[in-house]
Motif scaffolding. Sequence first.
Motif, PDB file in Angstrom:
ATOM      1  N   SER A   1       0.821  -1.217   0.000  1.00  0.00           N
ATOM      2  CA  SER A   1       0.000   0.000   0.000  1.00  0.00           C
ATOM      3  C   SER A   1       0.847   1.254   0.000  1.00  0.00           C
ATOM      4  CB  SER A   1      -0.949  -0.009   1.200  1.00  0.00           C
ATOM      5  OG  SER A   1      -0.218  -0.080   2.417  1.00  0.00           O
ATOM      6  N   TRP A   2       1.926   1.261   0.806  1.00  0.00           N
ATOM      7  CA  TRP A   2       2.754   2.471   0.879  1.00  0.00           C
ATOM      8  C   TRP A   2       3.560   2.672  -0.407  1.00  0.00           C
ATOM      9  CZ3 TRP A   2       2.613   6.805   3.080  1.00  0.00           C
ATOM     10  CH2 TRP A   2       3.746   7.602   3.255  1.00  0.00           C
ATOM     11  N   ALA A   3       4.190   1.609  -0.907  1.00  0.00           N
ATOM     12  CA  ALA A   3       4.934   1.729  -2.152  1.00  0.00           C
ATOM     13  C   ALA A   3       3.999   1.988  -3.333  1.00  0.00           C
ATOM     14  CB  ALA A   3       5.751   0.454  -2.397  1.00  0.00           C
TER      15      ALA A   3
ATOM     16  N   LEU B   1       8.105  -2.855  10.064  1.00  0.00           N
ATOM     17  CA  LEU B   1       9.002  -3.474   9.092  1.00  0.00           C
ATOM     18  C   LEU B   1       8.468  -3.347   7.670  1.00  0.00           C
ATOM     19  CD1 LEU B   1      11.609  -5.146   8.797  1.00  0.00           C
ATOM     20  CD2 LEU B   1      10.213  -7.207   9.036  1.00  0.00           C
ATOM     21  N   GLY B   2       7.144  -3.344   7.515  1.00  0.00           N
ATOM     22  CA  GLY B   2       6.575  -3.179   6.185  1.00  0.00           C
ATOM     23  C   GLY B   2       6.885  -1.833   5.568  1.00  0.00           C
ATOM     24  N   ILE B   3       7.058  -0.795   6.414  1.00  0.00           N
ATOM     25  CA  ILE B   3       7.370   0.538   5.891  1.00  0.00           C
ATOM     26  C   ILE B   3       8.772   0.576   5.305  1.00  0.00           C
ATOM     27  CG2 ILE B   3       7.596   2.974   6.510  1.00  0.00           C
ATOM     28  CD1 ILE B   3       5.522   2.506   8.689  1.00  0.00           C
ATOM     29  N   VAL B   4       9.738   0.011   6.035  1.00  0.00           N
ATOM     30  CA  VAL B   4      11.114   0.046   5.543  1.00  0.00           C
ATOM     31  C   VAL B   4      11.298  -0.869   4.333  1.00  0.00           C
ATOM     32  CG1 VAL B   4      12.027  -1.785   7.019  1.00  0.00           C
ATOM     33  CG2 VAL B   4      13.511   0.081   6.336  1.00  0.00           C
ATOM     34  N   LEU B   5      10.482  -1.919   4.211  1.00  0.00           N
ATOM     35  CA  LEU B   5      10.590  -2.803   3.038  1.00  0.00           C
ATOM     36  C   LEU B   5      10.064  -2.142   1.767  1.00  0.00           C
ATOM     37  CD1 LEU B   5       9.614  -6.320   4.441  1.00  0.00           C
ATOM     38  CD2 LEU B   5      11.879  -5.486   3.820  1.00  0.00           C
ATOM     39  N   SER B   6       9.312  -1.049   1.927  1.00  0.00           N
ATOM     40  CA  SER B   6       8.853  -0.330   0.728  1.00  0.00           C
ATOM     41  C   SER B   6      10.012   0.344  -0.005  1.00  0.00           C
ATOM     42  CB  SER B   6       7.808   0.715   1.118  1.00  0.00           C
ATOM     43  OG  SER B   6       8.375   1.726   1.935  1.00  0.00           O
ATOM     44  N   VAL B   7      11.137   0.557   0.683  1.00  0.00           N
ATOM     45  CA  VAL B   7      12.293   1.199   0.040  1.00  0.00           C
ATOM     46  C   VAL B   7      12.871   0.313  -1.063  1.00  0.00           C
ATOM     47  CG1 VAL B   7      14.582   2.190   0.423  1.00  0.00           C
ATOM     48  CG2 VAL B   7      12.783   2.532   2.122  1.00  0.00           C
ATOM     49  N   PRO B   8      13.205  -0.964  -0.817  1.00  0.00           N
ATOM     50  CA  PRO B   8      13.685  -1.792  -1.933  1.00  0.00           C
ATOM     51  C   PRO B   8      12.641  -2.032  -3.013  1.00  0.00           C
ATOM     52  CG  PRO B   8      13.398  -3.131   0.051  1.00  0.00           C
ATOM     53  CD  PRO B   8      13.281  -1.706   0.466  1.00  0.00           C
ATOM     54  N   VAL B   9      11.356  -2.047  -2.641  1.00  0.00           N
ATOM     55  CA  VAL B   9      10.313  -2.202  -3.661  1.00  0.00           C
ATOM     56  C   VAL B   9      10.304  -1.002  -4.598  1.00  0.00           C
ATOM     57  CG1 VAL B   9       7.825  -2.368  -4.040  1.00  0.00           C
ATOM     58  CG2 VAL B   9       8.886  -3.704  -2.216  1.00  0.00           C
ATOM     59  N   ASN B  10      10.347   0.200  -4.032  1.00  0.00           N
ATOM     60  CA  ASN B  10      10.421   1.402  -4.873  1.00  0.00           C
ATOM     61  C   ASN B  10      11.706   1.436  -5.684  1.00  0.00           C
ATOM     62  OD1 ASN B  10       7.956   2.767  -4.253  1.00  0.00           O
ATOM     63  ND2 ASN B  10       8.774   3.312  -2.260  1.00  0.00           N
ATOM     64  N   ALA B  11      12.799   0.934  -5.107  1.00  0.00           N
ATOM     65  CA  ALA B  11      14.063   0.915  -5.837  1.00  0.00           C
ATOM     66  C   ALA B  11      13.988   0.001  -7.061  1.00  0.00           C
ATOM     67  CB  ALA B  11      15.186   0.467  -4.901  1.00  0.00           C
TER      68      ALA B  11
ATOM     69  N   ALA C   1      -5.959   2.599   2.913  1.00  0.00           N
ATOM     70  CA  ALA C   1      -5.649   1.235   3.337  1.00  0.00           C
ATOM     71  C   ALA C   1      -4.391   1.202   4.203  1.00  0.00           C
ATOM     72  CB  ALA C   1      -5.472   0.337   2.111  1.00  0.00           C
ATOM     73  N   PHE C   2      -3.395   2.005   3.847  1.00  0.00           N
ATOM     74  CA  PHE C   2      -2.174   2.065   4.653  1.00  0.00           C
ATOM     75  C   PHE C   2      -2.459   2.570   6.059  1.00  0.00           C
ATOM     76  CE2 PHE C   2       1.334   4.730   6.198  1.00  0.00           C
ATOM     77  CZ  PHE C   2       2.347   3.780   6.288  1.00  0.00           C
ATOM     78  N   ASN C   3      -3.268   3.618   6.175  1.00  0.00           N
ATOM     79  CA  ASN C   3      -3.606   4.159   7.495  1.00  0.00           C
ATOM     80  C   ASN C   3      -4.431   3.174   8.320  1.00  0.00           C
ATOM     81  OD1 ASN C   3      -2.326   6.709   7.226  1.00  0.00           O
ATOM     82  ND2 ASN C   3      -3.994   7.405   5.914  1.00  0.00           N
ATOM     83  N   VAL C   4      -5.311   2.419   7.667  1.00  0.00           N
ATOM     84  CA  VAL C   4      -6.079   1.398   8.384  1.00  0.00           C
ATOM     85  C   VAL C   4      -5.152   0.319   8.928  1.00  0.00           C
ATOM     86  CG1 VAL C   4      -7.786  -0.440   8.099  1.00  0.00           C
ATOM     87  CG2 VAL C   4      -8.236   1.818   7.148  1.00  0.00           C
ATOM     88  N   LEU C   5      -4.216  -0.144   8.098  1.00  0.00           N
ATOM     89  CA  LEU C   5      -3.301  -1.200   8.517  1.00  0.00           C
ATOM     90  C   LEU C   5      -2.379  -0.746   9.640  1.00  0.00           C
ATOM     91  CD1 LEU C   5      -2.337  -2.587   4.991  1.00  0.00           C
ATOM     92  CD2 LEU C   5      -3.820  -3.684   6.665  1.00  0.00           C
TER      93      LEU C   5
END
Length: 429
Positions: free
Chosen positions: A85-87, A339-349, A320-324
Amino acid sequence: MKKHSARVAPLSACNSPVLTLTKVEGEDRPRENVVGTTDPQAAAGAAGADSGSSKRKLHCCIRVTTVQVRKALWGVVMVICVCSSWAGSTQLAKLTFKQFDAPFTLTWFATSWNCLFFPLYYIGHMCKSPERQTPRQRFRECCRFFGDDGLTPKVFFTKMAPFGLLWILTNYLYLQALRKINTTDVSALFCCNKAFVFLLSWIVLRDRFMGVRIVAAILAIAGIVMMTYADGFHSHSVIGITLVVASASMSALYKVLFKMVLGSAKFGEAALFLSIVGSANFVFISFVPVILYFTHVEYTSSLADIPWAFLCGVAGLQFAFNVLVNFGIAMTYPKLISLGIVLSVPVNAMVDLYTCEINFNTVRLIAVFIICLGFLMLLLPEDWDQCIIQLSTKLRKRDEPAEGSVEAGATTGLNWRGRARTSMSTFAH
């Protein structure tokens, strides 16, 4: 937001009461019947009771382990959903600006979706709660979070309005940064907000000092400097980095002020709070997009040219991100959600690398790694050093009996040999 008893009550209800009942019913009562008896049948009965109690213990342990495994599996699902959701909202907002360059209008539109929080919460309340209340009764009960008088105009303008302003500034500055730099840098730099939360909590709220978190904050600041240096201090890069750091600062200020002014909130209170923020944004801020439209700051030739699908997609993913993030703690551990927030960095990369919108030089890679490392260090519990000491102590205690038994066995063997030699010599004489 701060955890409260309602969130951890289901876990404690599954753990300690079940274990305590098992010990009372399975261990204590059979022992009372066994005391003072020497009958073999009684002993056999006692053995059967002990085996029954061991079976109950095993069943209880399996039940607790099942709860933990279920929570961990939910955590994996939550990590994937939070990261996606964040990425997804970040990438989709970047695409939206290519067709409709209106960051404030997008911020206003996405924030207005917060009005759905309390209705969705009330639907869940009607489905799960045994005591069903009317919407008005539930609304009044949740309004007690703001004080004894409920949600008064004074409370609204003194407590709600500042948080609504910080919410809009956080999202607007984040979207403005996306117009200047790539999504990987924006998502990585926004992870610094956790370091800013720690620094503000330490200074304002007098939270516990932790050396590892100071190191994490230093790593975050070093990552910001290296990220600025990665593009050679160009004007657009410096402006974009400044905007996303300001967005992270507003997010940290929002969280610290919420803890200081309002404290912790239950699920219904948090849903009501976010719905009020969305409603106030729709009522009081709607004139700003209109002014920006007529002044041609955020202008489009016709309403048909607005990419409504992209706007709704960004708003839906942010909702959805705010709900989660706010309510996912009911199903899993909060560390996994972070941990899901920091994993969005490699996904965006990976997405930026596929679309050729980023140049991964050595300095940028080191900066992203340092920021993510600092974020992960901030997830360590407060007593992490004591846990390591206890673990090392337990490992030493496990090794000591083995060494002691070896030494005892060796000594026993020597004594046996000595006694054997003595007896043999005595027998010979």
